[in-house]
Design a protein around this motif. Structure first.
Motif, short mmCIF file in Angstrom:
data_model
loop_
_atom_site.label_atom_id
_atom_site.label_comp_id
_atom_site.label_asym_id
_atom_site.label_seq_id
_atom_site.Cartn_x
_atom_site.Cartn_y
_atom_site.Cartn_z
N TYR A 91 42.89 40.44 35.17
CA TYR A 91 43.08 38.99 35.31
C TYR A 91 41.77 38.27 35.51
O TYR A 91 40.87 38.77 36.20
CB TYR A 91 43.94 38.67 36.55
CG TYR A 91 45.33 39.24 36.51
CD1 TYR A 91 46.31 38.67 35.70
CD2 TYR A 91 45.66 40.33 37.30
CE1 TYR A 91 47.60 39.18 35.69
CE2 TYR A 91 46.96 40.85 37.29
CZ TYR A 91 47.91 40.27 36.47
OH TYR A 91 49.18 40.78 36.46
N GLN A 92 41.70 37.05 34.96
CA GLN A 92 40.66 36.11 35.37
C GLN A 92 41.20 35.33 36.56
O GLN A 92 42.35 34.85 36.53
CB GLN A 92 40.35 35.14 34.24
CG GLN A 92 39.28 34.12 34.63
CD GLN A 92 39.20 32.94 33.67
OE1 GLN A 92 40.03 32.79 32.77
NE2 GLN A 92 38.20 32.11 33.85
N ARG A 93 40.38 35.21 37.63
CA ARG A 93 40.78 34.45 38.81
C ARG A 93 39.59 33.60 39.25
O ARG A 93 38.45 33.91 38.90
CB ARG A 93 41.17 35.40 39.95
CG ARG A 93 42.31 36.36 39.61
CD ARG A 93 42.75 37.15 40.85
NE ARG A 93 43.72 38.18 40.54
CZ ARG A 93 45.04 37.98 40.40
NH1 ARG A 93 45.53 36.76 40.53
NH2 ARG A 93 45.86 38.98 40.13
N PRO A 94 39.85 32.54 40.01
CA PRO A 94 38.73 31.68 40.41
C PRO A 94 37.80 32.37 41.40
O PRO A 94 38.24 33.15 42.24
CB PRO A 94 39.42 30.48 41.06
CG PRO A 94 40.77 30.96 41.46
CD PRO A 94 41.15 32.04 40.49
N LEU B 83 36.67 38.26 37.65
CA LEU B 83 37.48 39.15 36.83
C LEU B 83 37.95 40.30 37.71
O LEU B 83 37.15 40.93 38.40
CB LEU B 83 36.66 39.68 35.64
CG LEU B 83 37.42 40.56 34.65
CD1 LEU B 83 38.45 39.74 33.88
CD2 LEU B 83 36.46 41.23 33.67
N PHE B 84 39.27 40.54 37.70
CA PHE B 84 39.87 41.59 38.52
C PHE B 84 40.49 42.62 37.59
O PHE B 84 41.33 42.26 36.75
CB PHE B 84 40.99 41.02 39.40
CG PHE B 84 40.55 40.14 40.55
CD1 PHE B 84 39.74 39.02 40.34
CD2 PHE B 84 40.96 40.41 41.85
CE1 PHE B 84 39.36 38.20 41.40
CE2 PHE B 84 40.59 39.60 42.92
CZ PHE B 84 39.79 38.50 42.69
N PHE C 59 43.91 33.50 45.21
CA PHE C 59 43.29 33.87 43.94
C PHE C 59 44.32 33.78 42.82
O PHE C 59 44.76 34.81 42.27
CB PHE C 59 42.71 35.28 44.01
CG PHE C 59 41.62 35.44 45.05
CD1 PHE C 59 40.32 35.07 44.76
CD2 PHE C 59 41.90 35.95 46.30
CE1 PHE C 59 39.31 35.21 45.71
CE2 PHE C 59 40.91 36.11 47.26
CZ PHE C 59 39.60 35.73 46.96
N PRO C 60 44.75 32.57 42.45
CA PRO C 60 45.74 32.45 41.38
C PRO C 60 45.17 32.98 40.07
O PRO C 60 43.97 32.88 39.83
CB PRO C 60 45.98 30.94 41.29
CG PRO C 60 44.72 30.33 41.83
CD PRO C 60 44.24 31.27 42.90
N LYS C 61 46.02 33.55 39.25
CA LYS C 61 45.48 34.06 37.98
C LYS C 61 45.27 32.89 37.04
O LYS C 61 46.09 31.97 36.94
CB LYS C 61 46.42 35.11 37.40
CG LYS C 61 47.36 34.66 36.34
CD LYS C 61 48.20 35.82 35.89
CE LYS C 61 49.37 35.30 35.08
NZ LYS C 61 50.43 36.27 34.92
N GLN C 62 44.12 32.89 36.38
CA GLN C 62 43.83 31.87 35.39
C GLN C 62 44.16 32.37 34.00
O GLN C 62 44.51 31.61 33.12
CB GLN C 62 42.35 31.46 35.47
CG GLN C 62 42.03 30.76 36.79
CD GLN C 62 40.55 30.62 37.01
OE1 GLN C 62 39.83 31.60 37.06
NE2 GLN C 62 40.09 29.39 37.12
N ARG C 63 44.01 33.66 33.81
CA ARG C 63 44.39 34.26 32.54
C ARG C 63 44.70 35.74 32.77
O ARG C 63 44.07 36.38 33.59
CB ARG C 63 43.25 34.13 31.52
CG ARG C 63 43.70 34.68 30.17
CD ARG C 63 42.64 34.57 29.12
NE ARG C 63 42.38 33.19 28.74
CZ ARG C 63 42.14 32.82 27.48
NH1 ARG C 63 42.16 33.70 26.51
NH2 ARG C 63 41.85 31.57 27.20
N GLU C 64 45.69 36.23 32.04
CA GLU C 64 46.04 37.65 32.10
C GLU C 64 45.61 38.28 30.79
O GLU C 64 45.92 37.77 29.72
CB GLU C 64 47.55 37.80 32.28
CG GLU C 64 48.02 39.25 32.29
CD GLU C 64 49.50 39.39 32.69
OE1 GLU C 64 50.16 38.36 32.92
OE2 GLU C 64 49.96 40.54 32.73
N TYR C 65 44.88 39.36 30.87
CA TYR C 65 44.46 40.06 29.66
C TYR C 65 45.42 41.20 29.41
O TYR C 65 45.89 41.85 30.35
CB TYR C 65 43.02 40.57 29.81
CG TYR C 65 42.07 39.43 30.09
CD1 TYR C 65 41.77 38.50 29.09
CD2 TYR C 65 41.52 39.24 31.35
CE1 TYR C 65 40.93 37.42 29.36
CE2 TYR C 65 40.69 38.17 31.63
CZ TYR C 65 40.39 37.26 30.62
OH TYR C 65 39.58 36.20 30.89
#
Lengths: 166, 156
Positions: free
Chosen positions: A101-104, A114-115, B142-148
């Motif tokens: 996931y991309q997170r702030p 990036l997690f 930490f809300p997800k902004q995008r899921e890969y």
């Protein structure tokens, strides 16, 4: 998104199945009896929710620990904004990564955006995987990664999954 | 409190069941019979093994996995730094919230990481605020902004 919302019958189906399917020869019939609808409707609606992505999949959810994945590392990465999507797509596609996931960022003390969850049979295995990810990012996206850490999980404190109220 | 287990003694049939049934469970009148046949088992044996693996917590669940965002709801990863001397107390305070779907202890200054899942997106902030009030600790969100895309299966 409005077409993806659930109606009342679907909501009741979710409440009836979120703890699991009945372990009886005709599980959809058992659910149907509970909800007062036909088994055909239960199956049709579950299939429809699968097609819409409301249900990701139907099946076994293994306990990672019990099947030998005793090490669980949350790798976190500080990736240059202009490269984040390319890097995320690339490492999410690797078999070692089970969530990505991309997170702030939460500056100043949390620069990571990036997690990527990495499961392994030992901490060493997870650390090797993470170092392989770091090397791959540096090779394919030179300079994009400004730092990373691995946060190992030492205890599952709760794992119930989604629960919506009846 | 801990539900971490030493690896259970699984035999080859258990592993075959776990590997084969992480998705695509049939939607038909006798789905266990259909799944059992593909594995070379009887329906009764498959049901008995699933029952045992659930009881032993080898499986956390057998059934549909829902994506709450597709239902109009929301997920949010959150973390806090719990003082070690009251860690267990904070675990109880945090886990008492139904919105907390998963919670893990992690080795970091932020030593408790949990997933909030709520039916309404605005429920996330309310739950995080309520956890702050209950614990007296700041809840980092930490809300997800995008899921890969990932392949979400683990081989047993």
């Amino acid at each position: 998104m409005s077409d993806a919302r659930v109606d009342d019958i679907e909501r009741r189906l979710i409440v009836a199945t979120q703890r699991g399917l009945p372990l009886v020869p005709r599980p959809y019939h058992a659910i149907a009896d509970e909800l007062g609808i036909s088994a055909e409707e239960v199956m049709r609606r579950l299939g429809d929710m699968l097609a819409r992505g409301v249900i990701r999949r139907i099946g076994a959810v293994p306990n990672h620990y019990a099947i030998g994945y005793t090490a669980n590392g949350m790798s976190v990465w500080d990736i240059a904004d202009e490269s984040i999507h390319a890097v995320g797509e690339r490492i999410g596609a690797l078999p070692a990564v089970t969530h990505c996931y991309q997170r702030p960022r939460a500056l100043p003390d949390w620069p990571y955006n990036l997690f990527a969850m990495v499961h392994g049979h030992s901490r060493d295995e997870v650390l090797r995987e993470v170092e392989a990810l770091a090397a791959l990012i540096e090779r394919e996206f030179p300079g994009a990664c400004r730092g990373h850490e691995v946060l190992f999980s030492s205890r599952i404190l709760k794992k119930t999954g989604l629960r919506i109220a009846a | 409190m801990s539900v971490a287990h030493a690896p259970a003694p699984l035999d080859d049939t258990d592993r075959a069941i776990i590997n084969a049934l992480q998705g695509e469970f049939p939607l038909c009148e006798n789905p266990y019979a259909v799944a059992a046949e593909a594995l070379g088992l009887s329906e009764a044996e498959l049901l008995a093994r699933l029952q045992r693996m659930l009881a032993d917590k080898v499986l956390t669940r057998f059934g549909p996995m829902f994506q709450i965002e597709r239902m109009g709801g929301a997920f949010c990863l959150a973390a806090l730094a719990a003082p070690e001397q009251r860690y267990d107390e904070v675990v109880e305070q945090v886990n008492a919230f139904d919105a907390v779907a998963h919670n893990y202890r992690r080795e970091h200054a932020l030593n408790m990481w949990f997933v909030l899942a709520t039916e309404q997106p605005e429920g996330i902030a309310a739950a995080a605020d309520a956890i702050e009030a209950a614990t007296g600790l700041t809840v980092r969100r930490f809300p997800k902004q995008r899921e890969y895309f990932v392949e979400m299966r683990l081989k047993a």
